[in-house]
Design an enzyme around this catalytic site. Sequence first.
Site, mmCIF file in Angstrom:
data_model
loop_
_atom_site.group_PDB
_atom_site.id
_atom_site.type_symbol
_atom_site.label_atom_id
_atom_site.label_comp_id
_atom_site.label_asym_id
_atom_site.label_seq_id
_atom_site.Cartn_x
_atom_site.Cartn_y
_atom_site.Cartn_z
ATOM 1 N N GLY A 1 -11.354 5.857 -22.921
ATOM 2 C CA GLY A 1 -12.304 4.908 -22.325
ATOM 3 C C GLY A 1 -13.392 5.641 -21.556
ATOM 4 N N VAL B 1 -20.362 21.126 -16.699
ATOM 5 C CA VAL B 1 -19.692 22.086 -17.593
ATOM 6 C C VAL B 1 -20.733 22.916 -18.337
ATOM 7 C CG1 VAL B 1 -18.247 22.306 -19.664
ATOM 8 C CG2 VAL B 1 -17.597 20.687 -17.871
ATOM 9 N N VAL B 2 -21.729 22.215 -18.895
ATOM 10 C CA VAL B 2 -22.744 22.909 -19.711
ATOM 11 C C VAL B 2 -23.570 23.865 -18.852
ATOM 12 C CG1 VAL B 2 -24.863 22.546 -21.066
ATOM 13 C CG2 VAL B 2 -22.851 21.105 -21.458
ATOM 14 N N ARG C 1 -11.408 6.806 -30.223
ATOM 15 C CA ARG C 1 -9.949 6.939 -30.229
ATOM 16 C C ARG C 1 -9.529 7.307 -31.649
ATOM 17 N NH1 ARG C 1 -10.164 2.864 -25.882
ATOM 18 N NH2 ARG C 1 -9.209 3.909 -24.102
ATOM 19 N N ASP D 1 -5.054 9.931 -19.686
ATOM 20 C CA ASP D 1 -3.814 10.669 -19.979
ATOM 21 C C ASP D 1 -3.617 10.918 -21.477
ATOM 22 O OD1 ASP D 1 -3.323 8.025 -20.432
ATOM 23 O OD2 ASP D 1 -1.429 7.949 -19.334
ATOM 24 N N THR E 1 -11.677 8.405 -15.898
ATOM 25 C CA THR E 1 -11.282 7.029 -16.248
ATOM 26 C C THR E 1 -11.481 6.148 -15.021
ATOM 27 O OG1 THR E 1 -9.366 5.587 -16.614
ATOM 28 C CG2 THR E 1 -8.868 7.792 -15.881
ATOM 29 N N ASP F 1 -9.699 3.710 -14.311
ATOM 30 C CA ASP F 1 -8.432 3.083 -13.927
ATOM 31 C C ASP F 1 -7.672 3.824 -12.836
ATOM 32 O OD1 ASP F 1 -8.858 1.152 -15.920
ATOM 33 O OD2 ASP F 1 -8.057 2.499 -17.442
ATOM 34 N N ASP G 1 -5.529 6.067 -13.208
ATOM 35 C CA ASP G 1 -4.113 6.023 -13.607
ATOM 36 C C ASP G 1 -3.588 7.383 -14.063
ATOM 37 O OD1 ASP G 1 -5.634 6.099 -15.891
ATOM 38 O OD2 ASP G 1 -4.568 4.509 -16.927
ATOM 39 N N GLY H 1 -7.954 -1.991 -14.793
ATOM 40 C CA GLY H 1 -7.051 -0.954 -14.273
ATOM 41 C C GLY H 1 -5.928 -0.582 -15.217
ATOM 42 N N ARG H 2 -5.969 -1.147 -16.444
ATOM 43 C CA ARG H 2 -4.868 -0.929 -17.396
ATOM 44 C C ARG H 2 -3.539 -1.221 -16.713
ATOM 45 N NH1 ARG H 2 -5.344 3.445 -22.165
ATOM 46 N NH2 ARG H 2 -5.618 5.058 -20.615
ATOM 47 N N GLY I 1 -11.591 -7.802 1.709
ATOM 48 C CA GLY I 1 -10.823 -8.709 2.568
ATOM 49 C C GLY I 1 -10.142 -9.814 1.795
ATOM 50 N N ARG J 1 -11.081 -21.561 -9.009
ATOM 51 C CA ARG J 1 -11.821 -21.063 -10.179
ATOM 52 C C ARG J 1 -11.342 -19.656 -10.505
ATOM 53 N NH1 ARG J 1 -13.401 -25.526 -10.239
ATOM 54 N NH2 ARG J 1 -15.505 -26.370 -10.345
ATOM 55 N N ILE K 1 -18.012 -5.056 -17.335
ATOM 56 C CA ILE K 1 -19.093 -4.612 -16.433
ATOM 57 C C ILE K 1 -18.578 -3.503 -15.517
ATOM 58 C CG2 ILE K 1 -20.494 -6.728 -16.385
ATOM 59 C CD1 ILE K 1 -19.271 -7.214 -13.547
ATOM 60 N N GLN K 2 -17.257 -3.500 -15.304
ATOM 61 C CA GLN K 2 -16.680 -2.478 -14.422
ATOM 62 C C GLN K 2 -16.721 -1.079 -15.030
ATOM 63 O OE1 GLN K 2 -12.823 -4.458 -12.531
ATOM 64 N NE2 GLN K 2 -13.374 -5.342 -14.483
ATOM 65 N N ARG K 3 -16.914 -0.993 -16.343
ATOM 66 C CA ARG K 3 -16.894 0.324 -16.989
ATOM 67 C C ARG K 3 -18.266 0.994 -17.020
ATOM 68 N NH1 ARG K 3 -12.533 0.630 -21.176
ATOM 69 N NH2 ARG K 3 -13.949 1.693 -22.565
HETATM 70 P P1 ADP Z 1 -7.323 7.904 -22.457
HETATM 71 O O1 ADP Z 1 -7.628 9.353 -22.637
HETATM 72 O O2 ADP Z 1 -8.405 7.166 -21.735
HETATM 73 O O3 ADP Z 1 -5.946 7.679 -21.899
HETATM 74 P P2 ADP Z 1 -6.265 7.179 -25.084
HETATM 75 O O4 ADP Z 1 -4.895 6.943 -24.589
HETATM 76 O O5 ADP Z 1 -6.815 6.227 -26.102
HETATM 77 O O6 ADP Z 1 -7.345 7.224 -23.900
HETATM 78 O O7 ADP Z 1 -6.304 8.657 -25.681
HETATM 79 C C1 ADP Z 1 -7.508 9.191 -26.197
HETATM 80 C C2 ADP Z 1 -7.228 9.969 -27.440
HETATM 81 O O8 ADP Z 1 -6.389 11.099 -27.133
HETATM 82 C C3 ADP Z 1 -6.451 9.236 -28.530
HETATM 83 O O9 ADP Z 1 -7.285 8.397 -29.315
HETATM 84 C C4 ADP Z 1 -5.926 10.391 -29.356
HETATM 85 O O10 ADP Z 1 -6.939 10.868 -30.211
HETATM 86 C C5 ADP Z 1 -5.629 11.448 -28.290
HETATM 87 N N1 ADP Z 1 -4.196 11.459 -27.961
HETATM 88 C C6 ADP Z 1 -3.502 10.545 -27.266
HETATM 89 N N2 ADP Z 1 -2.190 10.874 -27.188
HETATM 90 C C7 ADP Z 1 -2.051 12.027 -27.874
HETATM 91 C C8 ADP Z 1 -0.941 12.889 -28.186
HETATM 92 N N3 ADP Z 1 0.289 12.597 -27.793
HETATM 93 N N4 ADP Z 1 -1.194 14.004 -28.905
HETATM 94 C C9 ADP Z 1 -2.432 14.296 -29.328
HETATM 95 N N5 ADP Z 1 -3.513 13.525 -29.084
HETATM 96 C C10 ADP Z 1 -3.338 12.415 -28.370
#
Ligand code: ADP
Length: 316
Positions: free
Chosen positions: A10, A22-23, A71, A102, A124, A126, A128, A169-170, A184, A242, A249-251
């Site tokens: 994401g 980095v660059v 992805r 992750d 991210t 989130d 997380d 936040g997943r 608040g 409501r 929009i949060q992203r």
């Molecule tokens: P995020 O990085 O935001 O958690 P994803 O969980 O969709 O998003 O992971 C991003 C990409 O990382 C995945 O589409 C995949 O290409 C790669 N990935 C995820 N898990 C693995 C894994 N166990 N081994 C190798 N590549 C992975």
Amino acid sequence: MKIAVLTSGGDAPGMNACVRAVVRSTINNGFEAYGVFDGYKGLYEGKIKKLERNDVGQILNRGGTILGSSRLESFKEEAIRQVAVNNLKALGIDNLVCIGGDGTYRGAMALNKMGINCIAIPGTIDNDIASTEFTIGFFTALDTAIDAIDKLRDTSFSHQRCTVVEVMGRNCGDLSIFSGIATGAEIVITKDTGYNEEDILKQVKKAESMGKRHLIVVVAEHITDVARLAQKIQDNSGYEARATVLGYIQRGGTPSSFDRILASKMGVHAVDLLKEGKGGYAVFTKSLDVGHIKLDEALSINIKPSDLYQYLHKLN
Ligand code: ADP
């Protein structure tokens, strides 16, 4: 030395600031910088381009990621990753910075085992990722959520309403609890608090009995249907209720000051690690801890120059 950078999973505000760091840092070290477009999918497809200093100009303040993200489920397969490794090796690149969540970390770890020195940077909204206190993008998303909830509170007050707001936040409740505290909110519901409808209705009743004219309930995504919860609150209290889902929009949006600084520092740090020949690391930051100190001691400490001075020349 050649260092490539990619963004994956994401997108998050501040990813561009990190790519820039980095660059620029790579080039300022006398190395060559490469951008991989569209994450691991682009790495597999060979979408790798040499980047110059100016290619990352004017991006520090832009949301999203100029490199694109994607992805690719099949990246979990070694044969697919081997194609990606071969694409890097063909260009003489054996260092890679992976910015993402992750899943991205898992991809980086797998590539690291296949001979590419990888550094993972947490990007991210989130928040997380357990190894770091904050991720790039979290505070920008938080500001967006706060801004939206503040606006909802205005109208909630005018109409004596209970407003139920779903925040992203997943599976992590941080965006909800941080925005709840900062606005608040009367009630915050996340995976950590658990969802107990009876208890929520009791809290609503209590707020009503305290004479609260209006009420904000923040709910983390994937917890419940907020429209249904709002209806339930309306049926069981004197509040008109409501529901609002803040959604994507949060992203987006311009990265906040915090995310720009965090992204810049992390990007430079990643290059410093690779320069030392270190791969297989995840960059982290901490902390927002609150503590206390004797007043006389507090007054006896001299202000130290910020550590940011050392970053300045690496980023331009
Ligand atoms: P995020 O990085 O935001 O958690 P994803 O969980 O969709 O998003 O992971 C991003 C990409 O990382 C995945 O589409 C995949 O290409 C790669 N990935 C995820 N898990 C693995 C894994 N166990 N081994 C190798 N590549 C992975």
